[in-house]
Motif scaffolding. Structure first.
Motif, PDB file in Angstrom:
ATOM      1  N   MET A 183       7.860 -11.117 -12.727  1.00  0.00           N
ATOM      2  CA  MET A 183       8.825 -10.500 -11.666  1.00  0.00           C
ATOM      3  C   MET A 183       8.740 -10.882 -10.131  1.00  0.00           C
ATOM      4  SD  MET A 183      12.303 -10.722 -13.418  1.00  0.00           S
ATOM      5  CE  MET A 183      13.067  -9.438 -11.398  1.00  0.00           C
ATOM      6  N   LYS A 184       9.160 -12.272  -9.325  1.00  0.00           N
ATOM      7  CA  LYS A 184       9.336 -11.850  -7.718  1.00  0.00           C
ATOM      8  C   LYS A 184      10.793 -11.450  -7.677  1.00  0.00           C
ATOM      9  CE  LYS A 184       9.396 -15.696  -5.646  1.00  0.00           C
ATOM     10  NZ  LYS A 184      10.911 -16.197  -5.345  1.00  0.00           N
ATOM     11  N   ILE A 185      11.567 -10.921  -6.207  1.00  0.00           N
ATOM     12  CA  ILE A 185      12.287 -11.266  -5.629  1.00  0.00           C
ATOM     13  C   ILE A 185      13.135 -12.280  -5.244  1.00  0.00           C
ATOM     14  CG2 ILE A 185      13.602  -9.531  -4.490  1.00  0.00           C
ATOM     15  CD1 ILE A 185      11.457  -7.979  -3.620  1.00  0.00           C
ATOM     16  N   GLY A 186      14.145 -12.197  -5.427  1.00  0.00           N
ATOM     17  CA  GLY A 186      14.738 -13.720  -4.727  1.00  0.00           C
ATOM     18  C   GLY A 186      14.643 -14.626  -3.662  1.00  0.00           C
ATOM     19  N   MET A 187      14.388 -15.122  -3.262  1.00  0.00           N
ATOM     20  CA  MET A 187      14.258 -16.152  -1.708  1.00  0.00           C
ATOM     21  C   MET A 187      15.025 -14.872  -0.742  1.00  0.00           C
ATOM     22  SD  MET A 187      12.283 -18.732  -2.152  1.00  0.00           S
ATOM     23  CE  MET A 187      11.888 -18.867  -0.469  1.00  0.00           C
ATOM     24  N   GLY A 188      14.927 -14.522   0.014  1.00  0.00           N
ATOM     25  CA  GLY A 188      15.456 -13.910   1.080  1.00  0.00           C
ATOM     26  C   GLY A 188      15.457 -12.144   0.790  1.00  0.00           C
ATOM     27  N   GLY A 189      15.325 -11.897  -0.525  1.00  0.00           N
ATOM     28  CA  GLY A 189      15.335 -10.519  -0.992  1.00  0.00           C
ATOM     29  C   GLY A 189      16.379 -10.031  -0.510  1.00  0.00           C
ATOM     30  N   CYS A 190      17.186  -9.813  -0.466  1.00  0.00           N
ATOM     31  CA  CYS A 190      18.890  -9.227  -0.211  1.00  0.00           C
ATOM     32  C   CYS A 190      19.313  -9.206  -0.756  1.00  0.00           C
ATOM     33  CB  CYS A 190      18.928 -10.008   1.540  1.00  0.00           C
ATOM     34  SG  CYS A 190      18.099 -10.150   2.372  1.00  0.00           S
ATOM     35  N   GLU A 191      19.612  -9.860  -2.069  1.00  0.00           N
ATOM     36  CA  GLU A 191      20.057  -9.248  -3.283  1.00  0.00           C
ATOM     37  C   GLU A 191      20.425  -8.034  -3.528  1.00  0.00           C
ATOM     38  OE1 GLU A 191      17.721 -10.319  -3.601  1.00  0.00           O
ATOM     39  OE2 GLU A 191      17.488 -12.467  -4.455  1.00  0.00           O
ATOM     40  N   PRO A 192      21.654  -6.923  -3.212  1.00  0.00           N
ATOM     41  CA  PRO A 192      22.244  -5.952  -3.334  1.00  0.00           C
ATOM     42  C   PRO A 192      21.834  -4.605  -4.717  1.00  0.00           C
ATOM     43  CG  PRO A 192      24.275  -6.891  -3.431  1.00  0.00           C
ATOM     44  CD  PRO A 192      22.757  -8.275  -3.329  1.00  0.00           C
ATOM     45  N   ASN A 193      21.772  -5.891  -5.698  1.00  0.00           N
ATOM     46  CA  ASN A 193      20.881  -5.384  -6.935  1.00  0.00           C
ATOM     47  C   ASN A 193      19.727  -5.431  -7.082  1.00  0.00           C
ATOM     48  OD1 ASN A 193      21.392  -7.854  -7.324  1.00  0.00           O
ATOM     49  ND2 ASN A 193      22.084  -7.383  -9.420  1.00  0.00           N
ATOM     50  N   LYS A 194      19.530  -5.618  -6.807  1.00  0.00           N
ATOM     51  CA  LYS A 194      17.327  -6.296  -6.817  1.00  0.00           C
ATOM     52  C   LYS A 194      16.717  -4.319  -7.820  1.00  0.00           C
ATOM     53  CE  LYS A 194      15.521  -5.946  -2.416  1.00  0.00           C
ATOM     54  NZ  LYS A 194      16.866  -5.834  -1.915  1.00  0.00           N
ATOM     55  N   GLU A 195      17.492  -3.324  -7.094  1.00  0.00           N
ATOM     56  CA  GLU A 195      16.695  -1.978  -7.937  1.00  0.00           C
ATOM     57  C   GLU A 195      17.335  -1.771  -9.154  1.00  0.00           C
ATOM     58  OE1 GLU A 195      18.571  -2.297  -5.178  1.00  0.00           O
ATOM     59  OE2 GLU A 195      17.071  -0.495  -2.805  1.00  0.00           O
ATOM     60  N   GLU A 196      18.290  -2.630  -9.612  1.00  0.00           N
ATOM     61  CA  GLU A 196      18.591  -2.373 -10.704  1.00  0.00           C
ATOM     62  C   GLU A 196      17.776  -3.718 -11.525  1.00  0.00           C
ATOM     63  OE1 GLU A 196      22.523  -3.022 -13.931  1.00  0.00           O
ATOM     64  OE2 GLU A 196      22.961  -3.447 -11.613  1.00  0.00           O
ATOM     65  N   VAL A 197      17.793  -4.500 -11.214  1.00  0.00           N
ATOM     66  CA  VAL A 197      17.315  -5.627 -11.800  1.00  0.00           C
ATOM     67  C   VAL A 197      15.768  -5.296 -11.827  1.00  0.00           C
ATOM     68  CG1 VAL A 197      16.645  -8.278 -12.175  1.00  0.00           C
ATOM     69  CG2 VAL A 197      19.057  -7.320 -11.639  1.00  0.00           C
ATOM     70  N   PHE A 198      15.334  -4.647 -11.243  1.00  0.00           N
ATOM     71  CA  PHE A 198      13.712  -4.507 -10.889  1.00  0.00           C
ATOM     72  C   PHE A 198      13.725  -3.467 -12.594  1.00  0.00           C
ATOM     73  CE2 PHE A 198      12.804  -7.711  -8.398  1.00  0.00           C
ATOM     74  CZ  PHE A 198      11.581  -7.834  -8.277  1.00  0.00           C
ATOM     75  N   GLN A 199      14.344  -2.100 -12.092  1.00  0.00           N
ATOM     76  CA  GLN A 199      14.148  -1.205 -13.399  1.00  0.00           C
ATOM     77  C   GLN A 199      14.037  -1.469 -14.355  1.00  0.00           C
ATOM     78  OE1 GLN A 199      13.590   2.401 -11.962  1.00  0.00           O
ATOM     79  NE2 GLN A 199      12.884   1.679 -14.502  1.00  0.00           N
ATOM     80  N   HIS A 200      15.415  -2.154 -14.585  1.00  0.00           N
ATOM     81  CA  HIS A 200      15.418  -2.909 -15.490  1.00  0.00           C
ATOM     82  C   HIS A 200      14.264  -3.680 -16.302  1.00  0.00           C
ATOM     83  CE1 HIS A 200      18.630  -4.036 -19.376  1.00  0.00           C
ATOM     84  NE2 HIS A 200      17.694  -5.276 -19.708  1.00  0.00           N
ATOM     85  N   ALA A 201      14.039  -4.630 -15.426  1.00  0.00           N
ATOM     86  CA  ALA A 201      12.517  -5.487 -16.219  1.00  0.00           C
ATOM     87  C   ALA A 201      11.534  -3.872 -16.270  1.00  0.00           C
ATOM     88  CB  ALA A 201      12.364  -6.535 -14.696  1.00  0.00           C
TER      89      ALA A 201
END
Length: 302
Positions: A1-19
């Motif tokens: 997994m990588k964080i999307g370009m810009g790294g500012c997705e508001p739900n990235k914690e949710e997505v990474f925890q799900h991953a």
């Protein structure tokens, strides 16, 4: 997994925890994705209470960073100055990620013209060799486990880079290759020779090494990571078919030379769709062929 370009997705914690809950344990970062520290700081916070993961990080090669932070271009630095700057960058990345070493540390965006003042193949290759001596030293100190590279380049440039590094440092210097390989450019052609449907619809398709390039890297004993095969192809620009992700990921899963897929997403639903493709043992449910919509006409892309 990588964080999307810009790294500012508001739900990235949710997505990474799900991953993480679904078993993802390798995480990719780089300063070129989000400014100086956004992704590294996020990963450090996300992983601080977790164990048994790996981090791939990258040495930024865009010269602007060196000028802004160290007062001069890399090309103007002495060997000692270059080593000092690279050590400082690596130390800050390790600190932000909260780890003592990186499992893989990569040359970032090899031969990428966006980061080159002037495209001078010999000059840049000589610089990569200077950097290689420093990376080898950092590896011997235990700050890096494996040295690799990421690149959106064609087979000719890929071959030249790997052969030159091998001449300078031996067969096992480069152990991991992060490349772009996707269904709209699986023959490794340049931008002028893309499939008609890609050119007609102005799809952004990275230069790619093609299957020949993958086989070459595998012959060198490298571990091959494919960078976001659907995003690289921008298939969604010409397709409204519901199965296009499934189809693209089936293509990658059936490419035996690829060891790992690097994915970045801000959608739990999309993440589940990707994970299901690779966990699904029965690929017969995914069509062999599908229709790519282009304007009012349909094209069968096999």
């Amino acid at each position: 997994m990588k964080i999307g370009m810009g790294g500012c997705e508001p739900n990235k914690e949710e997505v990474f925890q799900h991953a993480w809950d679904r078993g993802v344990r390798v995480f990719d970062s780089g300063r070129g994705y989000s400014g100086p520290r956004v992704n590294d700081l996020f990963l450090g916070e996300f992983l601080k209470d977790k164990k048994d993961f790996q981090i791939i990080n990258k040495l930024p090669l865009f010269d602007k960073l060196y000028i802004e932070n160290f007062g001069k271009s890399r090309f103007e630095m002495t060997d000692d100055e270059l080593e000092f700057s690279i050590r400082k960058i690596l130390e800050s990345q390790l600190q932000d990620c909260g780890v003592e070493k990186f499992d893989t540390y990569m040359y970032h965006a090899v031969y990428d013209e966006k980061f080159m003042p002037i495209f001078d193949l010999i000059k840049w290759t000589t610089e990569y060799k200077r950097i290689g001596k420093i990376l080898a030293k950092l590896k011997s100190e235990g700050l890096i486990d494996k040295i690799g590279f990421s690149a959106h380049i064609n087979y000719q440039l890929l071959y030249y880079f790997v052969e030159e590094m091998e001449k300078a440092f031996g067969n096992n210097f480069l152990e991991v290759a992060e490349i772009s390989y996707n269904i709209l450019n699986n023959n490794g052609v340049d931008q002028q020779h893309l499939p008609w449907i890609a050119r007609q619809n102005a799809i952004m398709v990275w230069d790619a090494p093609g299957l020949e390039g993958l086989k070459y890297l595998k012959s060198k004993g490298m571990y091959i990571i494919d960078m976001m095969p659907t995003e690289s192809g921008r298939i969604s620009q010409v397709s409204n078919a519901p199965d296009w992700y499934d189809w693209a990921y089936r293509f990658i899963r059936e490419t035996k030379e690829i060891d790992m897929v690097l994915a970045g997403t801000s959608s739990v639903k999309h993440l589940d769709q990707m994970m299901d493709i690779f966990e699904n043992k029965d690929l017969d449910s995914i069509p062999d062929m599908r229709i790519i919509q282009a304007g009012s006409r349909g094209y069968c892309h096999e």
